[in-house]
Design a protein around this motif. Structure first.
Motif, PDB file in Angstrom:
ATOM      1  N   LEU A  47      39.970  -3.474  -0.392  1.00  0.00           N
ATOM      2  CA  LEU A  47      40.301  -4.729   1.014  1.00  0.00           C
ATOM      3  C   LEU A  47      40.840  -4.100   1.880  1.00  0.00           C
ATOM      4  N   VAL A  48      40.552  -5.069   2.604  1.00  0.00           N
ATOM      5  CA  VAL A  48      41.544  -4.956   4.404  1.00  0.00           C
ATOM      6  C   VAL A  48      41.910  -6.783   4.412  1.00  0.00           C
ATOM      7  N   ASP A  49      43.231  -6.565   4.293  1.00  0.00           N
ATOM      8  CA  ASP A  49      43.850  -7.453   4.681  1.00  0.00           C
ATOM      9  C   ASP A  49      44.084  -7.171   5.899  1.00  0.00           C
ATOM     10  N   THR A  50      43.025  -9.230   7.053  1.00  0.00           N
ATOM     11  CA  THR A  50      43.384  -9.277   8.501  1.00  0.00           C
ATOM     12  C   THR A  50      44.318  -9.991   9.088  1.00  0.00           C
ATOM     13  N   ALA A  51      44.712 -10.128  10.381  1.00  0.00           N
ATOM     14  CA  ALA A  51      46.110 -10.408  10.836  1.00  0.00           C
ATOM     15  C   ALA A  51      45.148 -11.420  10.594  1.00  0.00           C
ATOM     16  N   GLY A  52      46.146 -12.622  10.574  1.00  0.00           N
ATOM     17  CA  GLY A  52      45.853 -14.112  10.811  1.00  0.00           C
ATOM     18  C   GLY A  52      44.899 -14.580  11.376  1.00  0.00           C
ATOM     19  N   ILE A  53      44.044 -14.513  11.085  1.00  0.00           N
ATOM     20  CA  ILE A  53      43.287 -15.776  12.169  1.00  0.00           C
ATOM     21  C   ILE A  53      43.548 -16.987  13.142  1.00  0.00           C
ATOM     22  N   ARG A  54      44.018 -16.802  13.733  1.00  0.00           N
ATOM     23  CA  ARG A  54      44.501 -18.237  14.723  1.00  0.00           C
ATOM     24  C   ARG A  54      44.280 -17.417  16.386  1.00  0.00           C
ATOM     25  N   LYS A  55      44.620 -18.785  17.352  1.00  0.00           N
ATOM     26  CA  LYS A  55      44.471 -18.458  18.893  1.00  0.00           C
ATOM     27  C   LYS A  55      46.413 -17.860  18.989  1.00  0.00           C
ATOM     28  N   VAL A  60      43.401 -10.403  15.704  1.00  0.00           N
ATOM     29  CA  VAL A  60      41.898 -11.352  15.070  1.00  0.00           C
ATOM     30  C   VAL A  60      40.729 -10.587  15.564  1.00  0.00           C
ATOM     31  N   LYS A  61      41.067  -9.941  16.949  1.00  0.00           N
ATOM     32  CA  LYS A  61      39.380  -9.894  16.871  1.00  0.00           C
ATOM     33  C   LYS A  61      38.922  -8.612  16.224  1.00  0.00           C
ATOM     34  N   LYS A  62      39.761  -7.694  16.096  1.00  0.00           N
ATOM     35  CA  LYS A  62      39.289  -6.372  14.798  1.00  0.00           C
ATOM     36  C   LYS A  62      39.007  -7.374  12.860  1.00  0.00           C
ATOM     37  N   ALA A  63      39.536  -8.676  13.018  1.00  0.00           N
ATOM     38  CA  ALA A  63      39.737  -9.140  11.620  1.00  0.00           C
ATOM     39  C   ALA A  63      38.774  -9.689  11.721  1.00  0.00           C
ATOM     40  N   ILE A  64      38.187 -10.679  12.562  1.00  0.00           N
ATOM     41  CA  ILE A  64      36.535 -11.028  12.783  1.00  0.00           C
ATOM     42  C   ILE A  64      35.897 -10.132  12.067  1.00  0.00           C
ATOM     43  N   LYS A  65      35.710  -8.816  12.595  1.00  0.00           N
ATOM     44  CA  LYS A  65      34.737  -7.964  13.067  1.00  0.00           C
ATOM     45  C   LYS A  65      34.830  -7.551  11.411  1.00  0.00           C
ATOM     46  N   ALA A  66      35.799  -7.228  11.101  1.00  0.00           N
ATOM     47  CA  ALA A  66      35.716  -6.852   9.306  1.00  0.00           C
ATOM     48  C   ALA A  66      35.689  -8.030   8.258  1.00  0.00           C
ATOM     49  N   GLN A  67      35.537  -9.598   9.419  1.00  0.00           N
ATOM     50  CA  GLN A  67      34.959 -10.436   8.032  1.00  0.00           C
ATOM     51  C   GLN A  67      33.090 -10.380   8.242  1.00  0.00           C
ATOM     52  N   SER A  68      32.741  -9.623   9.400  1.00  0.00           N
ATOM     53  CA  SER A  68      31.556  -9.857   9.504  1.00  0.00           C
ATOM     54  C   SER A  68      30.813  -8.674   8.476  1.00  0.00           C
ATOM     55  N   ASP A  69      31.413  -7.628   8.425  1.00  0.00           N
ATOM     56  CA  ASP A  69      31.129  -6.572   7.799  1.00  0.00           C
ATOM     57  C   ASP A  69      30.993  -6.464   6.562  1.00  0.00           C
ATOM     58  N   ALA A  70      31.935  -7.381   6.290  1.00  0.00           N
ATOM     59  CA  ALA A  70      32.209  -7.561   4.693  1.00  0.00           C
ATOM     60  C   ALA A  70      31.223  -7.896   3.717  1.00  0.00           C
ATOM     61  N   GLU A  71      30.703  -7.842   2.194  1.00  0.00           N
ATOM     62  CA  GLU A  71      30.258  -7.841   1.374  1.00  0.00           C
ATOM     63  C   GLU A  71      31.132  -9.109   0.868  1.00  0.00           C
ATOM     64  N   LEU A  72      32.379  -8.896   0.675  1.00  0.00           N
ATOM     65  CA  LEU A  72      32.858 -10.050  -0.382  1.00  0.00           C
ATOM     66  C   LEU A  72      34.160 -10.380   0.856  1.00  0.00           C
ATOM     67  N   ASN A  73      34.136 -11.700   1.149  1.00  0.00           N
ATOM     68  CA  ASN A  73      35.148 -12.075   1.741  1.00  0.00           C
ATOM     69  C   ASN A  73      35.836 -13.757   0.792  1.00  0.00           C
TER      70      ASN A  73
END
Ligand SMILES: Nc1nc2c(c(=O)[nH]1)N(C=O)[C@@H](CNc1ccc(C(=O)N[C@@H](CCC(=O)O)C(=O)O)cc1)CN2
Ligand SMILES: Nc1nc2c(ncn2[C@@H]2O[C@H](COP(=O)(O)OP(=O)(O)OP(=O)(O)O)[C@@H](O)[C@H]2O)c(=O)[nH]1
Ligand SMILES: [K+]
Length: 457
Positions: A273-281, A291-304
């Motif tokens: 599991l990766v808990d990412t920073a709340g994605i927002r401006k 937020v940038k890291k979160a977007i990257k983790a999201q695209s690498d993930a197998e499950l969102n």
């Protein structure tokens, strides 16, 4: 380095305070060398094989270092297949260090990670696929991966592979015999007989190949990202699933600024599991990196796992994300379903056609639905208890190589080529399958298998 004639030692249990700590020693000279620092009723060399014996470890001046039990194994009846000794010490960091360093002072060298198991393999105690499963077993984090690795350790994959190999060899040998001695061996009808066998082998091999993706998900865990707008309960979900307070939960939006990771068990599965920073401006520098890291983790993930606060209204941002999500890798959690609901599954369905689960990190509602949704996405709804999954990329590649060779045989038959033409392809398939068992494998590939092992294994 790495010479099998040397005697090696390592701690086989963790270096931490515990009831006992075991130091494992293996090699030709293990019994006589450890005897130099052992004092008991007899010399270690005089004990019967496979016995455990009371005594003391003493230094070279005769000072008692620890009171111990020492197991003596004689080749080939040991884990490694070599003479081996296990010193059961009191489990203390300082004691264990002292005994281990005395053992090294007798001329025994430190084992490399996985070296005991590697020796077990080199000495024919286990084939490579069995040895490989030892580490899977140690690292298994869920019932399903445990079951699969114990099956491989018991020779499940080996037996399957050996059976196909011996059948291939039989057919190839028959062709050779017939070409050498046509008077006694007749190739009439051989092609159609071989075609039947080819079909059988390829079905078996394809079944194993196709188990790889799921096998590796079982072994490695499913890379999962928890996402959603600030304050929807992402950190709460991570804490809930991991069973402890790993992430800080507050009602202040934007609390989580970096990624927090944890390996959690969800029924039969392990989620990374990766808990990412709340994605927002955001104008906050630190938070925007998160937020940038979160977007990257999201695209690498197998499950969102996308959380929506069901007590709140869907935002434009929610709607945009929901419309973009790939439903084969996304589960939407309608979190805070313990509160009065403002958003229900039907609202979500207008934008997202995949799995939607009503959830609450406070009451635990929806946990079973979440498990089922994961099972549905990754295991077609049923993780088959009796199915065997291959878990290593090497084996996956070897099986594909074998399959290719067998397909060549099939097309040779289809093209009416003579038998001598495809025996070499049969042998290639035989050889590729042999690599799974560790036969004729290059040293560096063997080393690759054991390089992931832990110390003392
Ligand atoms: N103390 C200890 N516990 C352990 C291990 C070990 O090496 N030492 N193992 C490993 O890490 C596992 C058990 N695996 C083992 C496999 C074979 C032999 C062995 O000595 N086999 C001999 C004798 C068998 C018998 O008496 O029937 C043989 O097969 O000839 C020992 C451990 C788990 N627990
Ligand atoms: N009623 C209710 N409240 C919840 C639930 N899950 C989380 N909360 C509350 O929602 C607030 C935010 O929770 P967090 O877990 O910090 O949310 P987050 O999404 O990680 O927040 P950010 O760090 O801002 O991204 C906290 O006050 C939680 O106690 C739930 O299932 N039900
Ligand atoms: K928060």
């Amino acid at each position: 380095m790495n010479n099998i004639s040397e005697t090696i030692a390592a701690l086989a249990t963790p270096l931490s305070a515990s009831g006992i700590g075991i130091i494992r020693v293996s090699g030709d000279k293990s019994i006589e060398l450890v005897d130099k620092i052992y004092r008991g009723k007899k010399h270690l060399t005089d004990y019967d094989a496979n016995t455990i014996n009371y005594g003391h470890i003493v230094d070279f001046n005769g000072n008692v270092i620890d009171e111990v039990l020492v197991s003596v194994f004689k080749a080939p009846h040991s884990y490694t297949g070599e003479d081996s000794v296990e010193v059961n010490c009191h489990g203390g960091i300082y004691v264990l260090r002292k005994v281990l360093s005395l053992i090294f002072d007798t001329g025994i060298r430190s084992a490399e990670p996985g070296e005991f198991s590697k020796r077990a393999f080199l000495n024919g105690r286990m084939d490579l696929s069995e040895a490989e499963s030892v580490m899977d077993l140690i690292e298994s984090g869920s019932e399903a991966s445990y079951r699969n690795s114990i099956r491989q350790l018991s020779g499940f994959l080996s037996k399957k592979v050996k059976k196909i190999r011996s059948e291939i060899l039989h057919e190839a040998a028959f062709v050779e015999a017939a070409l050498d001695d046509p008077e006694h061996y007749n190739l009439d009808g051989f092609d159609s007989k071989l075609s039947v066998a080819l079909t059988r082998w390829t079905i078996e091999i394809k079944k194993l190949i196709s188990s790889y993706r799921q096998g590796s998900l079982l072994k490695e865990g499913i890379n999962t990202v928890i996402s959603g707008r600030p304050n929807v309960g992402k950190s709460s979900l991570l804490n809930f699933l991991s069973g402890h307070e790993k992430a800080i939960v507050t009602d202040i939006p934007g609390t989580t600024r970096d990624m927090i990771e944890d390996r959690v068990v969800l029924g039969d599965f392990v989620l990374n599991l990766v808990d990412t920073a709340g994605i927002r401006k955001t104008s906050d520098m630190v938070e925007s990196i998160g937020v940038k890291k979160a977007i990257k983790a999201q695209s690498d993930a197998e499950l969102n796992l996308y959380l929506v606060d069901s007590s709140d209204n869907l935002s434009d941002e929610d709607i945009k994300f929901l419309s973009d999500f790939d439903r084969s890798s996304t589960i939407v959690l309608l979190n805070k379903s313990d509160l009065v609901s403002n958003v229900d599954s039907d609202d979500i369905c207008r934008y997202f056609k995949g799995h939607v689960v009503e959830f609450s990190t406070i009451t635990g509602k929806g946990l079973d639905d979440l498990k089922n949704a994961v099972s549905d996405l990754f295991f077609d709804g049923n993780l088959d208890n009796d199915k065997f999954y291959i878990t290593s990329e090497q084996n996956y590649n070897y099986l594909n190589d074998a399959l290719k060779s067998l397909e060549l045989v099939r097309s040779s038959i289809a093209n009416g080529l003579s038998e001598d033409f495809f025996t070499s392809d049969l042998y290639d398939a035989y050889k590729s399958l042999g690599f799974i068992l560790g036969e004729e494998v290059e040293d560096d590939l063997v080393n690759k298998v054991f390089s992931d092992f832990c110390m003392g294994k």
